[in-house]
Design a protein around this motif. Structure first.
Motif, PDB file in Angstrom:
ATOM      1  N   TYR A  28      -2.478   3.737  -3.639  1.00  0.00           N
ATOM      2  CA  TYR A  28      -2.306   2.562  -4.497  1.00  0.00           C
ATOM      3  C   TYR A  28      -2.191   1.329  -3.640  1.00  0.00           C
ATOM      4  CZ  TYR A  28      -1.314   6.423  -7.531  1.00  0.00           C
ATOM      5  OH  TYR A  28      -1.427   7.615  -8.204  1.00  0.00           O
ATOM      6  N   PHE A  29      -3.090   0.352  -3.900  1.00  0.00           N
ATOM      7  CA  PHE A  29      -3.065  -0.904  -3.170  1.00  0.00           C
ATOM      8  C   PHE A  29      -2.663  -2.001  -4.148  1.00  0.00           C
ATOM      9  CE2 PHE A  29      -5.468  -4.687  -1.520  1.00  0.00           C
ATOM     10  CZ  PHE A  29      -4.657  -4.887  -0.412  1.00  0.00           C
ATOM     11  N   LEU A  70       0.860  -1.185   0.000  1.00  0.00           N
ATOM     12  CA  LEU A  70       0.000   0.000   0.000  1.00  0.00           C
ATOM     13  C   LEU A  70       0.894   1.231   0.000  1.00  0.00           C
ATOM     14  CD1 LEU A  70      -2.991   1.033   0.331  1.00  0.00           C
ATOM     15  CD2 LEU A  70      -2.520   1.155   2.768  1.00  0.00           C
ATOM     16  N   ARG A  71       0.528   2.194  -0.806  1.00  0.00           N
ATOM     17  CA  ARG A  71       1.403   3.345  -0.964  1.00  0.00           C
ATOM     18  C   ARG A  71       0.532   4.595  -1.130  1.00  0.00           C
ATOM     19  NH1 ARG A  71       3.542   5.704  -5.528  1.00  0.00           N
ATOM     20  NH2 ARG A  71       2.556   4.217  -6.927  1.00  0.00           N
ATOM     21  N   THR A  72       0.921   5.682  -0.480  1.00  0.00           N
ATOM     22  CA  THR A  72       0.218   6.950  -0.716  1.00  0.00           C
ATOM     23  C   THR A  72       1.177   7.904  -1.397  1.00  0.00           C
ATOM     24  OG1 THR A  72       0.858   8.075   1.324  1.00  0.00           O
ATOM     25  CG2 THR A  72      -1.080   6.641   1.431  1.00  0.00           C
ATOM     26  N   ASP A  73       0.612   8.776  -2.207  1.00  0.00           N
ATOM     27  CA  ASP A  73       1.435   9.696  -2.972  1.00  0.00           C
ATOM     28  C   ASP A  73       0.915  11.117  -2.782  1.00  0.00           C
ATOM     29  OD1 ASP A  73       3.153  10.812  -4.788  1.00  0.00           O
ATOM     30  OD2 ASP A  73       1.894  10.280  -6.533  1.00  0.00           O
ATOM     31  N   HIS A  74       1.660  11.908  -2.003  1.00  0.00           N
ATOM     32  CA  HIS A  74       1.276  13.299  -1.748  1.00  0.00           C
ATOM     33  C   HIS A  74      -0.208  13.437  -1.403  1.00  0.00           C
ATOM     34  CE1 HIS A  74       5.079  13.775  -3.963  1.00  0.00           C
ATOM     35  NE2 HIS A  74       5.245  14.765  -3.094  1.00  0.00           N
ATOM     36  N   LEU A  75      -0.627  12.604  -0.475  1.00  0.00           N
ATOM     37  CA  LEU A  75      -2.045  12.542  -0.124  1.00  0.00           C
ATOM     38  C   LEU A  75      -2.431  13.751   0.732  1.00  0.00           C
ATOM     39  CD1 LEU A  75      -4.342  10.505  -0.576  1.00  0.00           C
ATOM     40  CD2 LEU A  75      -3.774   9.528   1.654  1.00  0.00           C
ATOM     41  N   CYS A  76      -3.521  14.423   0.342  1.00  0.00           N
ATOM     42  CA  CYS A  76      -4.001  15.594   1.089  1.00  0.00           C
ATOM     43  C   CYS A  76      -5.481  15.456   1.383  1.00  0.00           C
ATOM     44  CB  CYS A  76      -3.820  16.889   0.299  1.00  0.00           C
ATOM     45  SG  CYS A  76      -2.107  17.344   0.036  1.00  0.00           S
ATOM     46  N   THR A  98      -6.144   9.515  12.295  1.00  0.00           N
ATOM     47  CA  THR A  98      -7.415   8.858  11.973  1.00  0.00           C
ATOM     48  C   THR A  98      -7.892   9.257  10.585  1.00  0.00           C
ATOM     49  OG1 THR A  98      -8.087   8.541  14.253  1.00  0.00           O
ATOM     50  CG2 THR A  98      -9.851   8.675  12.634  1.00  0.00           C
ATOM     51  N   THR A  99      -7.684  10.535  10.235  1.00  0.00           N
ATOM     52  CA  THR A  99      -8.070  10.956   8.888  1.00  0.00           C
ATOM     53  C   THR A  99      -7.290  10.169   7.844  1.00  0.00           C
ATOM     54  OG1 THR A  99      -8.475  13.160   9.760  1.00  0.00           O
ATOM     55  CG2 THR A  99      -8.356  12.946   7.376  1.00  0.00           C
ATOM     56  N   LEU A 100      -5.999   9.942   8.118  1.00  0.00           N
ATOM     57  CA  LEU A 100      -5.195   9.163   7.175  1.00  0.00           C
ATOM     58  C   LEU A 100      -5.780   7.754   7.017  1.00  0.00           C
ATOM     59  CD1 LEU A 100      -2.687   8.850   5.383  1.00  0.00           C
ATOM     60  CD2 LEU A 100      -1.440   8.086   7.411  1.00  0.00           C
ATOM     61  N   ILE A 101      -6.133   7.129   8.145  1.00  0.00           N
ATOM     62  CA  ILE A 101      -6.735   5.787   8.079  1.00  0.00           C
ATOM     63  C   ILE A 101      -8.061   5.843   7.318  1.00  0.00           C
ATOM     64  CG2 ILE A 101      -7.789   3.961   9.476  1.00  0.00           C
ATOM     65  CD1 ILE A 101      -4.922   3.699   9.753  1.00  0.00           C
ATOM     66  N   ASP A 102      -8.864   6.891   7.584  1.00  0.00           N
ATOM     67  CA  ASP A 102     -10.138   7.046   6.871  1.00  0.00           C
ATOM     68  C   ASP A 102      -9.909   7.127   5.360  1.00  0.00           C
ATOM     69  OD1 ASP A 102     -11.721   7.018   9.097  1.00  0.00           O
ATOM     70  OD2 ASP A 102     -11.963   9.186   9.245  1.00  0.00           O
ATOM     71  N   VAL A 104      -4.675  16.170   6.618  1.00  0.00           N
ATOM     72  CA  VAL A 104      -3.578  15.355   6.095  1.00  0.00           C
ATOM     73  C   VAL A 104      -2.939  16.175   4.989  1.00  0.00           C
ATOM     74  CG1 VAL A 104      -2.978  13.294   4.787  1.00  0.00           C
ATOM     75  CG2 VAL A 104      -4.580  13.129   6.693  1.00  0.00           C
ATOM     76  N   ASN A 105      -1.631  16.383   5.094  1.00  0.00           N
ATOM     77  CA  ASN A 105      -0.966  17.318   4.195  1.00  0.00           C
ATOM     78  C   ASN A 105       0.195  16.651   3.491  1.00  0.00           C
ATOM     79  OD1 ASN A 105      -0.095  19.551   2.894  1.00  0.00           O
ATOM     80  ND2 ASN A 105       0.181  20.828   4.727  1.00  0.00           N
ATOM     81  N   SER A 106      -0.025  16.316   2.239  1.00  0.00           N
ATOM     82  CA  SER A 106       1.033  15.783   1.396  1.00  0.00           C
ATOM     83  C   SER A 106       1.781  14.616   2.040  1.00  0.00           C
ATOM     84  CB  SER A 106       2.012  16.912   1.049  1.00  0.00           C
ATOM     85  OG  SER A 106       2.822  16.507  -0.016  1.00  0.00           O
ATOM     86  N   VAL A 107       1.049  13.583   2.345  1.00  0.00           N
ATOM     87  CA  VAL A 107       1.639  12.417   2.990  1.00  0.00           C
ATOM     88  C   VAL A 107       1.983  11.358   1.940  1.00  0.00           C
ATOM     89  CG1 VAL A 107       1.131  10.451   4.499  1.00  0.00           C
ATOM     90  CG2 VAL A 107       0.548  12.766   5.225  1.00  0.00           C
ATOM     91  N   SER A 108       3.248  10.974   1.902  1.00  0.00           N
ATOM     92  CA  SER A 108       3.683   9.892   1.010  1.00  0.00           C
ATOM     93  C   SER A 108       4.359   8.822   1.851  1.00  0.00           C
ATOM     94  CB  SER A 108       4.663  10.423  -0.038  1.00  0.00           C
ATOM     95  OG  SER A 108       4.068  11.452  -0.788  1.00  0.00           O
ATOM     96  N   ILE A 109       3.694   7.693   1.973  1.00  0.00           N
ATOM     97  CA  ILE A 109       4.260   6.592   2.755  1.00  0.00           C
ATOM     98  C   ILE A 109       4.103   5.307   1.950  1.00  0.00           C
ATOM     99  CG2 ILE A 109       4.291   5.406   4.988  1.00  0.00           C
ATOM    100  CD1 ILE A 109       2.497   7.509   6.147  1.00  0.00           C
ATOM    101  N   GLY A 110       5.091   4.420   2.046  1.00  0.00           N
ATOM    102  CA  GLY A 110       4.938   3.087   1.489  1.00  0.00           C
ATOM    103  C   GLY A 110       4.865   2.091   2.637  1.00  0.00           C
TER     104      GLY A 110
END
Lengths: 346, 289, 251
Positions: free
Chosen positions: C63-64, C6-12, C45-49, C21-27
């Motif tokens: 991306y999953f 699972l990967r996030t790309d500049h998630l806001c 929690t917002t990130l999990i949501d 949530v401000n520009s979070v990119s985590i793999g």
């Protein structure tokens, strides 16, 4: 849905009682019982929505009346048509109408849903109320009950009151068994989950809107079936059949009987029709008495007769009979906590 | 459609919209602040119209009848809130709908008992019985203009009251976050009683001022209630701004629907509602409920 | 390093002017236990949501297994194999424990638009339900009404419902919230067991628990990622200590 032995016995006795009624009671009561059984089917169909899916429809009469109008339209003035054709047209028409209204309505929830279903049913009301060729506000007569034939051979004669009585009784039992089957099926489990906690049901992987829509269509079609029986019974349909007072009354019947029980709403129909009959005997202002009665039911009998029944026999009410009062509502799902992060137990 | 006819239809639509707004704003506030869906709200409109009819007969003048009628409407609203609605806080919408439906049955029968089942007219006050000439053959009645102006005044007054006064502050706070208001120690019961009484008075006032145009008849409350639901749903439940925009949209759509699509006129507003809900399931200015 | 599951790309995600949530990119690496920590209001929690599809992001991507699920609604994310438990217990209080898990298990039928056969005749659903109840250690409470369970048991049920859906990846929002020491120890054991064949993403305030199970950590502050790495790296990160660990211990 698990049923206690006592309840199963009671239901069997009730059906037996209904079966022997024509031999014991006069024509007047037979007619009244037909009306009650038809309203019972109508009320059960609404119970599927209110008591099992959590959708409070204030426009359920739309399908009941629409189906009656369809019967009036397809029945020529010269003679009867076959039951199969009439029934097909009535049910298909109700199902299509339910699909169209449901498609817009299930996108919303709560109080929006109540208002929208009410508004759409009024749209039908005004359409038929204004339609001169269908008798406007006076309504329209249906001169012939459908023929029940198979391969040109007449099976039964619905024109005979006794035959018609048993036809309606069979329809009532059949509708009950049909809904019981639906509620026991995987589909039934999903809609009951929707009623209890829709957000969680979605999070478990169900596209809940589709299930709500299908439930709405099933309920609308069954209401259409009741409307078909009603129009066949009385040979008459008017805009009042799909007005919001009819929708209100059927909702009262469901609550009075006990929501989320199926058999409760049938009992509700029984009590309300007899009560209405008595009130009308007592006073011209019977609606005033009905108004006070409705308020009394809301205040003192929220779980209806079935709830009373369950309490008297000491049984825990079926999980459907308890209505989600706000104080008991499931935990607010994450979706409605918009704007708050809630990122801790502060 | 020539310009003068068009203008008349616009004015009619706006005037109808204003009257709808008075009913719908109460409905939407009662829901937004109190969490109550009040099916009996249309009955207040009907009661207002009958009060106007009755009091005009007694005192001989519609204006005086309205002045006397408004306190009566507030009293009726207060009594209904104390006797019936107060049992509904924290109850499921289903029961709110049913109890207020019971109230409608009672109000409708009481109306028949008091005033019978006939249609009644209410005379336009002499001072406003004239009309503005638009062309050689078309005129626009003074009284309809008067309705629009008065309703505009009431709407402006409501705007000021809600945005500038302490009560308005409590109402706004209540509409956006009921729990918070309770937590702040404001007597929420009092706010509820005031909102409900004012809502009843607004609907009653709409019925009174509209009585000379609509005439007075049994069941008139049912019709306005359902249209008000459409208005509130379109605007977004709980939003005054939404109620205003929705009322204007419906007022104009209904008026022009009757001119342009006479056969389908009764369906136009519902079609409009369906279209709007398709894109905005929460209404134009709605928040989640 | 292999492609993360699972990967996030500049998630806001912003609510009005506030960036939760401000520009979070985590793999998130497959098979790992990845803890997300941070002070209250950090946006965890917002990130999990966002990851579960409960909320739709304002911008950025998710991306999953290489598939774009940025706009996927929660039910689709669930069916793809992402399970989620809620911080505030989110169960069906009037159903029995078994019925609670049943719905989760049933959601793995190809579809539930089935009307004829009783649900109870679907044996694969029944087995899955039973397995979930055993995993969350509520098999002896199957017929109890969920609303009558103790708080700790409700938290277990919350996890059981998620497990009944047979997820590959678990999103756990404070699984230990409000639990006593003994109950918490039980759940930590359960998490360790689950970690053997699942990917876990977990929000937790209990730092002992976090360091006991996590193989990777992300620290969030004010909607942004402050630091990411192994527990060792995080523990020794001066910035993190300043921002969170130093003051967070007393939580």
């Amino acid at each position: 849905m698990k049923m206690s032995r006592a309840l199963a016995g009671f239901l069997c006795a009730a059906v037996l009682g209904l079966a022997v009624t024509p031999w014991l009671a006069g024509e007047f009561y037979m007619d009244l019982m037909i009306r009650i059984m038809i309203l019972g089917i109508f009320a059960m169909s609404l119970d599927l929505l209110v008591g099992y899916t959590g959708l409070i429809s204030f426009g359920h009469a739309a399908f009941f009346g629409l189906s009656g109008y369809i019967l009036a339209i397809v029945t020529p003035e010269s003679g009867p048509i076959t039951l199969w054709y009439a029934l097909f047209m009535c049910l298909a028409g109700s199902a299509i109408a339910a699909a169209a209204i449901g498609w817009v309505s299930v996108r919303t929830s709560g109080v929006y849903f109540i208002m929208i279903t009410l508004a759409f049913s009024q749209m039908f009301f005004y359409y038929f109320n204004g339609s001169v060729e269908l008798g406007s506000s006076d309504g329209i007569f249906i001169f012939f009950r459908p023929d029940v034939t198979l391969g040109g051979f007449a099976l039964i004669d619905l024109g005979d009151e006794y035959t018609f009585y048993y036809f309606v009784l069979a329809s009532l039992v059949g509708s009950y068994l049909f809904l019981t089957m639906v509620l026991r099926s995987p589909f039934g489990k999903v809609i009951q989950g929707v009623r209890a906690n829709e957000a969680r049901t979605r999070a478990l992987g169900f596209a809940t809107q589709r299930y709500k829509l299908v439930s709405f269509i099933i309920a609308g079609t069954l209401a259409g079936f009741a409307g078909f029986l009603e129009a066949t019974h009385t040979g008459f349909v008017s805009p009042a059949h799909l007005g919001w007072h009819e929708s209100g009354m059927i909702l009262i019947i469901v609550i009075l009987g006990g929501i989320g029980t199926l058999y409760g709403p049938v009992m509700g129909a029984f009590v309300l029709v007899f009560l209405q009959d008595k009130f009308q005997e007592i006073s011209d202002l019977w609606l005033l008495l009905m108004g006070f009665f409705v308020i009394a039911v809301v205040l003192f009998l929220p779980h209806g007769i079935a709830g009373l029944f369950a309490r008297l026999t000491g049984a825990r009410p079926a999980d459907g009979t308890e209505v989600g009062d706000k104080g008991l509502a499931p935990t607010v799902p994450a979706k409605s906590r918009e704007g708050a992060d809630g990122g801790g137990t502060a | 459609m020539d310009l003068a006819t068009f203008l008349i239809q616009v004015l009619n639509g706006v005037q109808y919209g204003f009257m709808l707004f008075l009913v719908a704003s109460g409905l939407t506030l009662i829901f937004g602040v109190m969490g109550i869906i009040n099916i009996a709200h249309g009955a207040f409109y009907m009661i207002g119209a009958y009060l106007a009819f009755w009091l005009t007969g007694v005192v001989g003048n519609l204006f005086l009848a309205i002045v006397l009628g408004i306190p009566l409407m507030v009293a009726i609203g207060y009594a209904v809130e104390r006797l019936a609605i107060t049992h509904l806080y924290h109850r499921d919408h289903l029961y709110q709908v049913l109890l207020t439906y019971g109230l409608i049955l009672i109000f409708n029968e009481a109306q028949k008992l008091l005033w019978g089942t006939g249609f009644h007219g209410v005379r336009v006050p002499a001072i406003l019985s004239g009309a503005v000439p638009l062309t050689d053959t078309l005129v626009y009645p003074h009284y309809r203009l008067f309705i629009s102006v008065v309703c505009l005044g009431v709407a402006a007054g409501m705007y000021v009251a809600i945005n500038r006064t302490k009560l308005g502050m409590m109402i706004r706070a209540g509409a956006s976050n009921r729990e918070m208001v309770e937590a702040l120690g404001i007597d929420i019961g009092k706010v509820f009683a005031i909102v409900f009484s004012l809502g009843a008075a607004l609907a009653g006032f709409s019925g009174m001022i509209g009585a000379p145009i609509s005439s007075v008849y049994p069941g008139m409350g049912d019709q306005i209630l359902i249209i008000s639901f459409v208005v509130v749903v379109i605007g977004g439940i709980g939003s005054i701004k939404g109620a205003f925009v929705g009322a204007m949209l419906i007022g104009l759509a209904d008026t022009f629907g009757q001119v342009l699509l006479p056969e389908l006129s009764s369906m136009v507003v519902y079609a409009l509602m369906a279209i709007i809900l398709f894109w905005w399931p929460q209404g134009l200015f709605g928040r989640r409920v | 390093m292999t492609e993360p599951i699972l990967r996030t790309d500049h998630l806001c995600k912003n609510f009005g002017a506030i960036f939760a949530v401000n520009s979070v990119s985590i793999g998130f690496a497959a098979g790992q236990v990845h803890a997300i920590i941070g002070p209250n209001g950090a946006g965890k929690t917002t990130l999990i949501d966002l990851l579960s599809g409960d909320t739709q992001p304002t911008s950025g991507g998710i991306y999953f297994k290489g598939r774009d699920v940025t706009r996927a609604p929660v039910d689709r994310v669930s069916r793809l194999g992402v399970g989620r438990s809620y911080q505030k217990t989110n169960i069906f209080p009037r159903f029995t424990c078994e019925q609670n898990c049943w719905l989760g298990a049933q959601s793995r039928l190809p579809n539930s638009m089935r009307f004829l056969r009783p649900a109870s005749s679907y044996s694969q659903v029944r087995e899955r339900t039973q397995r979930a109840l055993e995993l969350c250690r509520l098999d002896h409470r199957g017929q109890a009404i969920a609303g009558t369970l103790s708080y700790g048991e409700q938290r277990q049920l919350e996890i059981g419902m998620m497990l009944a859906t047979g997820p590959e990846l678990l999103l756990l929002d404070e699984p230990l919230a409000g639990m006593g020491n003994e109950e918490a120890a039980d759940v930590i054991e359960l998490l360790k067991e689950l970690a053997k064949d699942h990917t876990l993403i977990l929000i937790e305030h209990d730092m002992d628990a976090v360091f006991a199970v996590a193989e990777a950590m992300t620290v969030m502050v004010s909607g942004q990622v402050l630091a990411s790495g192994t527990p060792e790296v995080i523990r020794n990160n001066a910035e993190v200590q300043d921002a969170y660990l130093g003051t967070g211990e007393d939580h």
